[in-house]
Design a protein around this motif. Structure first.
Motif, PDB file in Angstrom:
ATOM      1  N   GLY A  21       0.899  -1.101   0.110  1.00  0.00           N
ATOM      2  CA  GLY A  21      -0.176  -0.024  -0.007  1.00  0.00           C
ATOM      3  C   GLY A  21       0.798   1.285   0.000  1.00  0.00           C
ATOM      4  O   GLY A  21       0.587   2.042  -0.624  1.00  0.00           O
ATOM      5  N   ALA A  22       1.735   1.383   0.830  1.00  0.00           N
ATOM      6  CA  ALA A  22       2.712   2.500   1.024  1.00  0.00           C
ATOM      7  C   ALA A  22       3.270   2.817  -0.309  1.00  0.00           C
ATOM      8  O   ALA A  22       3.540   4.152  -0.888  1.00  0.00           O
ATOM      9  CB  ALA A  22       3.462   2.722   2.111  1.00  0.00           C
ATOM     10  N   ALA A  23       3.897   1.771  -0.868  1.00  0.00           N
ATOM     11  CA  ALA A  23       4.542   1.832  -2.220  1.00  0.00           C
ATOM     12  C   ALA A  23       3.412   2.315  -3.350  1.00  0.00           C
ATOM     13  O   ALA A  23       3.867   3.176  -4.114  1.00  0.00           O
ATOM     14  CB  ALA A  23       5.370   0.768  -2.778  1.00  0.00           C
ATOM     15  N   LEU A  24       2.571   1.779  -3.449  1.00  0.00           N
ATOM     16  CA  LEU A  24       1.296   2.036  -4.545  1.00  0.00           C
ATOM     17  C   LEU A  24       1.061   3.394  -4.292  1.00  0.00           C
ATOM     18  O   LEU A  24       0.663   4.163  -5.227  1.00  0.00           O
ATOM     19  CB  LEU A  24       0.256   1.317  -4.468  1.00  0.00           C
ATOM     20  N   SER A  58       0.143 -14.828  -7.174  1.00  0.00           N
ATOM     21  CA  SER A  58       0.807 -15.818  -6.261  1.00  0.00           C
ATOM     22  C   SER A  58       2.404 -15.182  -6.753  1.00  0.00           C
ATOM     23  O   SER A  58       2.588 -14.773  -7.680  1.00  0.00           O
ATOM     24  CB  SER A  58       0.502 -16.971  -6.634  1.00  0.00           C
ATOM     25  N   GLY A  59       3.256 -16.121  -5.995  1.00  0.00           N
ATOM     26  CA  GLY A  59       4.495 -15.563  -6.293  1.00  0.00           C
ATOM     27  C   GLY A  59       5.190 -14.735  -5.074  1.00  0.00           C
ATOM     28  O   GLY A  59       4.696 -14.415  -3.984  1.00  0.00           O
ATOM     29  N   ASP A  60       6.754 -14.363  -5.136  1.00  0.00           N
ATOM     30  CA  ASP A  60       7.040 -13.596  -4.174  1.00  0.00           C
ATOM     31  C   ASP A  60       6.946 -12.110  -4.357  1.00  0.00           C
ATOM     32  O   ASP A  60       5.979 -11.850  -5.161  1.00  0.00           O
ATOM     33  CB  ASP A  60       8.771 -13.585  -4.231  1.00  0.00           C
ATOM     34  N   ARG A  61       7.139 -11.481  -3.106  1.00  0.00           N
ATOM     35  CA  ARG A  61       6.576 -10.120  -3.075  1.00  0.00           C
ATOM     36  C   ARG A  61       6.959  -9.072  -4.192  1.00  0.00           C
ATOM     37  O   ARG A  61       6.326  -8.175  -4.723  1.00  0.00           O
ATOM     38  CB  ARG A  61       7.134  -9.624  -1.723  1.00  0.00           C
ATOM     39  N   GLY A  62       8.182  -9.442  -4.744  1.00  0.00           N
ATOM     40  CA  GLY A  62       8.748  -8.531  -5.746  1.00  0.00           C
ATOM     41  C   GLY A  62       8.013  -8.970  -7.199  1.00  0.00           C
ATOM     42  O   GLY A  62       7.462  -7.834  -7.755  1.00  0.00           O
ATOM     43  N   ALA A  63       7.339  -9.859  -7.416  1.00  0.00           N
ATOM     44  CA  ALA A  63       6.456 -10.223  -8.474  1.00  0.00           C
ATOM     45  C   ALA A  63       5.090  -9.883  -8.543  1.00  0.00           C
ATOM     46  O   ALA A  63       4.585  -9.295  -9.374  1.00  0.00           O
ATOM     47  CB  ALA A  63       6.367 -11.914  -8.566  1.00  0.00           C
ATOM     48  N   VAL A  64       4.481  -9.955  -7.313  1.00  0.00           N
ATOM     49  CA  VAL A  64       3.375  -9.243  -6.954  1.00  0.00           C
ATOM     50  C   VAL A  64       3.225  -7.666  -7.232  1.00  0.00           C
ATOM     51  O   VAL A  64       2.580  -7.281  -7.884  1.00  0.00           O
ATOM     52  CB  VAL A  64       2.881  -9.619  -5.493  1.00  0.00           C
ATOM     53  N   ARG A  65       4.367  -7.051  -6.673  1.00  0.00           N
ATOM     54  CA  ARG A  65       4.640  -5.515  -6.868  1.00  0.00           C
ATOM     55  C   ARG A  65       4.917  -5.302  -8.343  1.00  0.00           C
ATOM     56  O   ARG A  65       4.069  -4.325  -8.959  1.00  0.00           O
ATOM     57  CB  ARG A  65       5.743  -4.996  -6.007  1.00  0.00           C
ATOM     58  N   ALA A  66       5.581  -5.907  -8.988  1.00  0.00           N
ATOM     59  CA  ALA A  66       5.671  -5.896 -10.371  1.00  0.00           C
ATOM     60  C   ALA A  66       4.415  -6.146 -11.202  1.00  0.00           C
ATOM     61  O   ALA A  66       4.156  -5.353 -12.189  1.00  0.00           O
ATOM     62  CB  ALA A  66       6.722  -6.889 -11.013  1.00  0.00           C
ATOM     63  N   HIS A  67       3.427  -6.872 -10.668  1.00  0.00           N
ATOM     64  CA  HIS A  67       2.037  -6.905 -11.213  1.00  0.00           C
ATOM     65  C   HIS A  67       1.081  -5.681 -10.854  1.00  0.00           C
ATOM     66  O   HIS A  67       0.382  -5.301 -11.728  1.00  0.00           O
ATOM     67  CB  HIS A  67       1.412  -8.323 -10.816  1.00  0.00           C
ATOM     68  N   LEU A  68       1.385  -5.217  -9.729  1.00  0.00           N
ATOM     69  CA  LEU A  68       0.663  -4.182  -9.295  1.00  0.00           C
ATOM     70  C   LEU A  68       0.775  -2.931  -9.720  1.00  0.00           C
ATOM     71  O   LEU A  68      -0.277  -1.874 -10.105  1.00  0.00           O
ATOM     72  CB  LEU A  68       0.713  -3.876  -7.786  1.00  0.00           C
ATOM     73  N   PHE A  69       2.069  -2.277 -10.150  1.00  0.00           N
ATOM     74  CA  PHE A  69       2.421  -0.956 -10.391  1.00  0.00           C
ATOM     75  C   PHE A  69       1.732  -0.739 -11.834  1.00  0.00           C
ATOM     76  O   PHE A  69       1.191   0.328 -12.006  1.00  0.00           O
ATOM     77  CB  PHE A  69       3.925  -0.950 -10.498  1.00  0.00           C
ATOM     78  N   PRO A  70       1.895  -1.615 -12.902  1.00  0.00           N
ATOM     79  CA  PRO A  70       1.137  -1.373 -14.108  1.00  0.00           C
ATOM     80  C   PRO A  70      -0.333  -1.107 -14.184  1.00  0.00           C
ATOM     81  O   PRO A  70      -0.890  -0.439 -14.702  1.00  0.00           O
ATOM     82  CB  PRO A  70       1.467  -2.475 -14.967  1.00  0.00           C
ATOM     83  N   ILE A  71      -1.011  -1.652 -12.973  1.00  0.00           N
ATOM     84  CA  ILE A  71      -2.563  -1.626 -12.786  1.00  0.00           C
ATOM     85  C   ILE A  71      -2.406  -0.060 -12.209  1.00  0.00           C
ATOM     86  O   ILE A  71      -3.420   0.668 -12.789  1.00  0.00           O
ATOM     87  CB  ILE A  71      -3.019  -2.521 -11.836  1.00  0.00           C
TER      88      ILE A  71
END
Length: 154
Positions: A21-24, A58-71
């Motif tokens: 949340g903070a990074a987003l 699913s996956g590690d935290r970095g993969a999830v964050r990489a998915h969220l930023f384009p959204i």
């Protein structure tokens, strides 16, 4: 939707917000030129979209964050927030001008998905050093990259 599914969805959204949340919110705030209210709406919509596509979370935290930023970027664009003009090559060039210690901190925080404490442990540095290097690196990148130009405004 069953009550169980709804509860599982709420848990997922809360976990995503707690971890990212903070990074987003920081990213959405930058995209929306400091408009905190708009940024919060962007993050909320991002989390709803992420929940509806929870299989990709699913996956590690970095993969999830990489998915969220384009959204976040897509939601911001849909809401009329102008996007930065810098492309991937400009970004790589700008990152390449940073001192190696600043690049490594950004790598740990943004690409590896670590928080400050985790990055500090990984790099063998005090957390305050990680924070100051991150701050300075982001300041330099803002200066090096072209500012977002409002589009469609007459």
């Amino acid at each position: 939707m069953s009550r169980r599914d709804r509860t599982a969805g709420e848990v997922l959204v809360r976990r995503l917000f707690a971890e990212h949340g903070a990074a987003l919110l920081a990213y959405a705030t930058r995209l929306s030129a400091g408009d905190r209210v708009r940024a919060e709406l962007i993050v909320r919509e991002t989390l709803v979209r992420a929940w509806s596509a929870s299989a990709s979370l699913s996956g590690d935290r970095g993969a999830v964050r990489a998915h969220l930023f384009p959204i976040v970027r897509d939601v911001a664009a849909e809401q009329g927030v102008p996007q930065p003009q810098a492309g991937p090559m400009e970004m790589l060039t700008a990152v390449g001008t940073l001192p190696p210690e600043q690049r490594e901190v950004l790598n740990q925080l943004y690409f590896q998905g670590r928080d400050v404490k985790e990055a500090a442990a990984s790099l063998g540095l005090p957390a305050e050093t990680v924070k100051s290097r991150s701050y300075e690196a982001l300041r330099r990148l803002r200066e090096a990259l072209p500012a977002a130009e409002p589009t469609g405004v007459t």
